[in-house]
Design a protein around this motif. Sequence first.
Motif, PDB file in Angstrom:
ATOM      1  N   GLY A  73      35.022  36.739  38.621  1.00 29.45           N
ATOM      2  CA  GLY A  73      36.355  37.597  38.329  1.00 29.45           C
ATOM      3  C   GLY A  73      36.774  37.033  37.172  1.00 29.45           C
ATOM      4  O   GLY A  73      37.933  37.509  36.636  1.00 29.45           O
ATOM      5  N   LYS A  74      36.341  35.994  36.408  1.00 31.43           N
ATOM      6  CA  LYS A  74      36.792  35.513  35.201  1.00 31.43           C
ATOM      7  C   LYS A  74      36.557  36.403  33.936  1.00 31.43           C
ATOM      8  O   LYS A  74      35.337  36.792  33.767  1.00 31.43           O
ATOM      9  N   LEU A  75      37.354  36.198  32.964  1.00 31.00           N
ATOM     10  CA  LEU A  75      37.375  36.883  31.619  1.00 31.00           C
ATOM     11  C   LEU A  75      36.214  36.017  30.724  1.00 31.00           C
ATOM     12  O   LEU A  75      36.207  35.172  30.565  1.00 31.00           O
ATOM     13  N   ILE A  76      35.419  37.069  30.315  1.00 29.48           N
ATOM     14  CA  ILE A  76      34.394  36.463  29.321  1.00 29.48           C
ATOM     15  C   ILE A  76      34.746  36.596  27.995  1.00 29.48           C
ATOM     16  O   ILE A  76      34.890  35.431  27.063  1.00 29.48           O
ATOM     17  N   GLY A 115      37.706  35.152  50.299  1.00 29.42           N
ATOM     18  CA  GLY A 115      37.900  33.975  49.480  1.00 29.42           C
ATOM     19  C   GLY A 115      36.886  33.681  48.355  1.00 29.42           C
ATOM     20  O   GLY A 115      36.677  32.592  47.857  1.00 29.42           O
ATOM     21  N   ASN A 116      36.335  34.965  48.046  1.00 31.22           N
ATOM     22  CA  ASN A 116      35.474  34.726  46.809  1.00 31.22           C
ATOM     23  C   ASN A 116      36.195  35.709  45.739  1.00 31.22           C
ATOM     24  O   ASN A 116      36.470  36.839  46.181  1.00 31.22           O
TER      25      ASN A 116
END
Length: 457
Positions: free
Chosen positions: A14-17, A337-338
């Motif tokens: 879910g993080k910005l690359i 939780g993911n």
Amino acid sequence: MKLKYINNINPATGKLIKKVKCSTEKEIDKAVANARAAQKKWAALSLAQRSKMLEACAKDFVKQKEKIGRIITDEMGKLYKSAVGETHAVAYGIRETIEQAKTALAVENLQEENLRTELHRTPLGVCAIITPWNFPVSMPESLLSPALIAGNTVVFKPSEMVPLTGKAIFDIFNKHLPKGVINLVQGADEVGNYLIHSNIDMIAFVGSQAVGKIIMKAAGDKLKRIVLELGGKDPMIVLNDADLEKAANFAVNGSLRNTGQVCVSVERIYVQEKAADKFTTLVANGVKNFKYGSGYDESVHMGPLVSERQRANVLSQVKEAVKKGAKLVTGGKAPKGNKGFFMEPTLLTNLSHKHRIMNEETFGPVVAIQKVKTEDEAVKLANDSPFGLGATVWTKNKKKGLAIARKIESGMIGVNQGIGSVSGTPWVGVKQSGYGYIGSIDGIRQFTVPRKISYRK
Ligand code: ADP
């Protein structure tokens, strides 16, 4: 353009690359102009010269397969092993096109008494190539290679979900081909829309049916040529006398591979009543053993879905089916939780065509089973769809299997196997699954127009 940047998100975390800049109207115009300026010279090269440069690209894909594999897994979540395999296979695709082009593009010299005709296959000019994210190197390759080998220049817009994979593809082709032959634009629907209305001669597209229809309309303004490979809702018919273990194995892998984000796959299963219980039990075991997790984890069978939006759509189809009487045998949830866009591999039974999941493209990890009484009912339901891409039939009676296959309204049909066919045959969808086709000698010729020069001896 309203959208200035693509937020390129890693679907496993879910993080910005990276924030990737979208092309502006001016930059798209420039890309088209550069392609236009380079086209005549590119087309004037011999086929052998173009082939040599494309062969250099093929070699480079093999050399860079691990690097590109990592970009793919980071951007869209697929298993790293599959991402590397897909990149390696691009070299095969390019080489096959080079080989087929020798026949597809050869000038034919025809004669009738003292009349002579030269039949040339001329490039169309500048081709816009717009591609999806699910097979982010092989889909672009399947359009870029035939367009380029035929002497067209291209403006390539990869999917906004995989801009860095798109850039890596562009870099390889751009390194080995003359300047301007391939041009890259980045962005989403607005950029695609601007591109299809710009000064181009052809649009080659792989993606959704909805966008395919937009492209067909847009092409009408100047009668631009089009090739569209659109979605499917591939049926799998399992008869009472099928090898149920083999069929169940295929059903599980076909439905869940690439987290179900595959256009030619298994999207709805029609199983005959007597085989239904055993088949469903075998499938349920397979689904329960199908592990999900990061694409870098070698013990898992599938990664996350490409995006939150994609997962929400799949979950809503599952929810609607259950609400309308379908049985959820296993899965059906997003793990709590993911932060990644994971979803449990899912099995739904007791389905019918009143459920959205049996009609619309799902593009998610769901096995969907409907019971049928007769073979005729199975064929009728299989054909009850605007789509017609792939299909499979499972029975130990090969003659019967072939007879049923011939009644199915799909472009690519397998009997007791997937749709893998003899090489040299086209990749094709019928009904609303496509317009034109790719692969094969005829597929390459879709990127050309025949021209005749006649004279008397
Ligand atoms: P998918 O979600 O499977 O990638 P889409 O059809 O939405 O399918 O997208 C396929 C490609 O089409 C992507 O590169 C996307 O940016 C592009 N696209 C989406 N909308 C348009 C449009 N209106 N005109 C041109 N291209 C578009």
